[in-house]
Motif scaffolding. Sequence first.
Motif, PDB file in Angstrom:
ATOM      1  N   GLN A 114       0.835  -1.203   0.000  1.00 24.77           N
ATOM      2  CA  GLN A 114       0.000   0.000   0.000  1.00 24.77           C
ATOM      3  C   GLN A 114       0.873   1.258   0.000  1.00 24.77           C
ATOM      4  O   GLN A 114       0.565   2.244  -0.680  1.00 24.77           O
ATOM      5  CB  GLN A 114      -0.907  -0.032   1.236  1.00 24.77           C
ATOM      6  CG  GLN A 114      -1.954   1.058   1.272  1.00 24.77           C
ATOM      7  CD  GLN A 114      -2.970   0.923   0.146  1.00 24.77           C
ATOM      8  OE1 GLN A 114      -3.613  -0.119   0.007  1.00 24.77           O
ATOM      9  NE2 GLN A 114      -3.097   1.953  -0.670  1.00 24.77           N
ATOM     10  N   GLN A 115       1.995   1.185   0.728  1.00 24.48           N
ATOM     11  CA  GLN A 115       2.882   2.356   0.803  1.00 24.48           C
ATOM     12  C   GLN A 115       3.421   2.741  -0.586  1.00 24.48           C
ATOM     13  O   GLN A 115       3.493   3.910  -0.931  1.00 24.48           O
ATOM     14  CB  GLN A 115       4.081   2.107   1.733  1.00 24.48           C
ATOM     15  CG  GLN A 115       3.727   2.130   3.200  1.00 24.48           C
ATOM     16  CD  GLN A 115       3.497   0.716   3.724  1.00 24.48           C
ATOM     17  OE1 GLN A 115       2.940  -0.127   3.044  1.00 24.48           O
ATOM     18  NE2 GLN A 115       3.916   0.464   4.946  1.00 24.48           N
ATOM     19  N   LEU A 116       3.797   1.710  -1.356  1.00 25.69           N
ATOM     20  CA  LEU A 116       4.339   1.982  -2.693  1.00 25.69           C
ATOM     21  C   LEU A 116       3.263   2.597  -3.583  1.00 25.69           C
ATOM     22  O   LEU A 116       3.514   3.551  -4.324  1.00 25.69           O
ATOM     23  CB  LEU A 116       4.890   0.680  -3.303  1.00 25.69           C
ATOM     24  CG  LEU A 116       5.476   0.808  -4.708  1.00 25.69           C
ATOM     25  CD1 LEU A 116       6.644   1.800  -4.737  1.00 25.69           C
ATOM     26  CD2 LEU A 116       5.946  -0.551  -5.230  1.00 25.69           C
ATOM     27  N   TYR A 117       2.056   2.053  -3.506  1.00 27.86           N
ATOM     28  CA  TYR A 117       0.942   2.598  -4.303  1.00 27.86           C
ATOM     29  C   TYR A 117       0.734   4.075  -3.944  1.00 27.86           C
ATOM     30  O   TYR A 117       0.619   4.938  -4.823  1.00 27.86           O
ATOM     31  CB  TYR A 117      -0.329   1.792  -4.039  1.00 27.86           C
ATOM     32  CG  TYR A 117      -1.549   2.316  -4.761  1.00 27.86           C
ATOM     33  CD1 TYR A 117      -1.764   2.039  -6.108  1.00 27.86           C
ATOM     34  CD2 TYR A 117      -2.475   3.125  -4.096  1.00 27.86           C
ATOM     35  CE1 TYR A 117      -2.878   2.544  -6.768  1.00 27.86           C
ATOM     36  CE2 TYR A 117      -3.586   3.627  -4.748  1.00 27.86           C
ATOM     37  CZ  TYR A 117      -3.785   3.333  -6.087  1.00 27.86           C
ATOM     38  OH  TYR A 117      -4.887   3.838  -6.734  1.00 27.86           O
ATOM     39  N   ASN A 118       0.721   4.372  -2.633  1.00 24.97           N
ATOM     40  CA  ASN A 118       0.513   5.757  -2.190  1.00 24.97           C
ATOM     41  C   ASN A 118       1.612   6.674  -2.738  1.00 24.97           C
ATOM     42  O   ASN A 118       1.354   7.798  -3.152  1.00 24.97           O
ATOM     43  CB  ASN A 118       0.518   5.841  -0.654  1.00 24.97           C
ATOM     44  CG  ASN A 118      -0.643   5.061  -0.046  1.00 24.97           C
ATOM     45  OD1 ASN A 118      -1.555   4.658  -0.752  1.00 24.97           O
ATOM     46  ND2 ASN A 118      -0.605   4.840   1.257  1.00 24.97           N
ATOM     47  N   LYS A 119       2.843   6.151  -2.736  1.00 27.28           N
ATOM     48  CA  LYS A 119       3.980   6.928  -3.234  1.00 27.28           C
ATOM     49  C   LYS A 119       3.791   7.269  -4.718  1.00 27.28           C
ATOM     50  O   LYS A 119       4.027   8.389  -5.162  1.00 27.28           O
ATOM     51  CB  LYS A 119       5.251   6.077  -3.074  1.00 27.28           C
ATOM     52  CG  LYS A 119       6.449   6.843  -2.561  1.00 27.28           C
ATOM     53  CD  LYS A 119       7.678   5.984  -2.581  1.00 27.28           C
ATOM     54  CE  LYS A 119       8.095   5.544  -1.204  1.00 27.28           C
ATOM     55  NZ  LYS A 119       9.290   4.704  -1.215  1.00 27.28           N
ATOM     56  N   ILE A 120       3.342   6.279  -5.491  1.00 24.98           N
ATOM     57  CA  ILE A 120       3.158   6.489  -6.931  1.00 24.98           C
ATOM     58  C   ILE A 120       2.035   7.495  -7.171  1.00 24.98           C
ATOM     59  O   ILE A 120       2.148   8.386  -8.019  1.00 24.98           O
ATOM     60  CB  ILE A 120       2.834   5.140  -7.640  1.00 24.98           C
ATOM     61  CG1 ILE A 120       4.001   4.156  -7.488  1.00 24.98           C
ATOM     62  CG2 ILE A 120       2.483   5.361  -9.119  1.00 24.98           C
ATOM     63  CD1 ILE A 120       5.213   4.432  -8.334  1.00 24.98           C
ATOM     64  N   VAL A 121       0.952   7.384  -6.388  1.00 23.78           N
ATOM     65  CA  VAL A 121      -0.156   8.338  -6.546  1.00 23.78           C
ATOM     66  C   VAL A 121       0.357   9.752  -6.290  1.00 23.78           C
ATOM     67  O   VAL A 121       0.098  10.672  -7.073  1.00 23.78           O
ATOM     68  CB  VAL A 121      -1.325   7.999  -5.582  1.00 23.78           C
ATOM     69  CG1 VAL A 121      -2.379   9.100  -5.605  1.00 23.78           C
ATOM     70  CG2 VAL A 121      -1.962   6.660  -5.958  1.00 23.78           C
ATOM     71  N   LEU A 122       1.138   9.922  -5.233  1.00 31.02           N
ATOM     72  CA  LEU A 122       1.680  11.245  -4.918  1.00 31.02           C
ATOM     73  C   LEU A 122       2.546  11.772  -6.062  1.00 31.02           C
ATOM     74  O   LEU A 122       2.454  12.933  -6.444  1.00 31.02           O
ATOM     75  CB  LEU A 122       2.528  11.176  -3.645  1.00 31.02           C
ATOM     76  CG  LEU A 122       1.761  11.276  -2.319  1.00 31.02           C
ATOM     77  CD1 LEU A 122       2.730  11.188  -1.149  1.00 31.02           C
ATOM     78  CD2 LEU A 122       0.982  12.595  -2.247  1.00 31.02           C
ATOM     79  N   SER A 123       3.381  10.889  -6.628  1.00 34.21           N
ATOM     80  CA  SER A 123       4.255  11.314  -7.736  1.00 34.21           C
ATOM     81  C   SER A 123       3.420  11.751  -8.936  1.00 34.21           C
ATOM     82  O   SER A 123       3.759  12.713  -9.626  1.00 34.21           O
ATOM     83  CB  SER A 123       5.160  10.176  -8.205  1.00 34.21           C
ATOM     84  OG  SER A 123       5.859   9.625  -7.148  1.00 34.21           O
ATOM     85  N   LEU A 124       2.319  11.026  -9.184  1.00 34.08           N
ATOM     86  CA  LEU A 124       1.529  11.319 -10.382  1.00 34.08           C
ATOM     87  C   LEU A 124       0.665  12.572 -10.242  1.00 34.08           C
ATOM     88  O   LEU A 124       0.154  13.092 -11.235  1.00 34.08           O
ATOM     89  CB  LEU A 124       0.631  10.114 -10.712  1.00 34.08           C
ATOM     90  CG  LEU A 124       1.332   8.923 -11.373  1.00 34.08           C
ATOM     91  CD1 LEU A 124       0.413   7.719 -11.416  1.00 34.08           C
ATOM     92  CD2 LEU A 124       1.771   9.277 -12.795  1.00 34.08           C
ATOM     93  N   LEU A 125       0.506  13.053  -9.014  1.00 33.99           N
ATOM     94  CA  LEU A 125      -0.363  14.212  -8.810  1.00 33.99           C
ATOM     95  C   LEU A 125       0.115  15.449  -9.561  1.00 33.99           C
ATOM     96  O   LEU A 125      -0.661  16.361  -9.821  1.00 33.99           O
ATOM     97  CB  LEU A 125      -0.480  14.542  -7.308  1.00 33.99           C
ATOM     98  CG  LEU A 125      -1.383  13.594  -6.506  1.00 33.99           C
ATOM     99  CD1 LEU A 125      -1.390  13.973  -5.037  1.00 33.99           C
ATOM    100  CD2 LEU A 125      -2.811  13.593  -7.064  1.00 33.99           C
TER     101      LEU A 125
END
Length: 288
Positions: free
Chosen positions: A176-187
């Motif tokens: 879940q942490q990695l997914y959250n990180k990717i979402v933040l990057s894509l924002l």
Amino acid sequence: MVKKLQIEIAATAGFCFGVKRAINLANKAPDKYPTLQIRTFGPIIHNPQVVNQLASIGIKQVDNINELVQGVVIIRSHGITKQLAQELAQRPNLTVIDATCPYVRRAQEIVAKMSDAGYQVLILGELDHPEVTGLISYGEPQRTLVISKPDDIPAEFFTKPNSSRIALLAQTTLSQQLYNKIVLSLLTIKGELRCFNTICTATSDRQSEALELAKRCDCMLIIGGRNSANTNRLHELCTERQPASYHIETAEDLKAKWFIGKQTIGISAGASTPKWLIDGVLKSLENL
Ligand code: SF4
């Protein structure tokens, strides 16, 4: 020394909903089709001991579609590619039991829907994992990309003004942490972004509980197949919190030296680990 060990087992350890469903379907198949040969396409779940147990009752694994001409084939819980599913469905003498986990099926449907709608589909996952191979096949090849870390996001997404339409989803067993990180990057991309959190709760619940255990125990055991992505992830996460974390498949992998000077042992297990393997480890710990 060993008698003083306190053992705490994660409530979420062991079979998840999708794995239970797949194994139930397999166990019922011989009664339903008593005269037919029954095979699974690839390992039905990522646990070698369970795969061997099914083989012992005649449900063997095949890896080549050409071996599936007649009888019954059970589609593994991680799913298969769209093309293979279509090919198997067209074989007149073959009965297909689809044990694809409904959560994996949902992720496949998201890839297909977003791809049809013209989005660039980003799948966060492991390129070689069978679930990801299946997911990719539901997208338009030119617009479906697998990434495993923020650096894999194409630079043009951040530079081309308003031209990108991105749909993000994840392999169901990812962190879940990695997914959250990717979402933040894509924002910060210049275009439109749609995020689908396809990480299943069985995975995220196991990860949270194992991390809590790793925090308060001075040794962690993670039980599960070495080919199981979610078990490997549990081990990685626990190791970050508790370096004395060990991934084992069966009780035979236990080493007495791991427990010297330890008092509290936490145990978790992947979503494809049967209860009898967990019980075997507990029994061996008592007898160490
Ligand atoms: S881990 Fe989740 S997605 Fe995978 S089989 Fe289990 S319930 Fe389904």
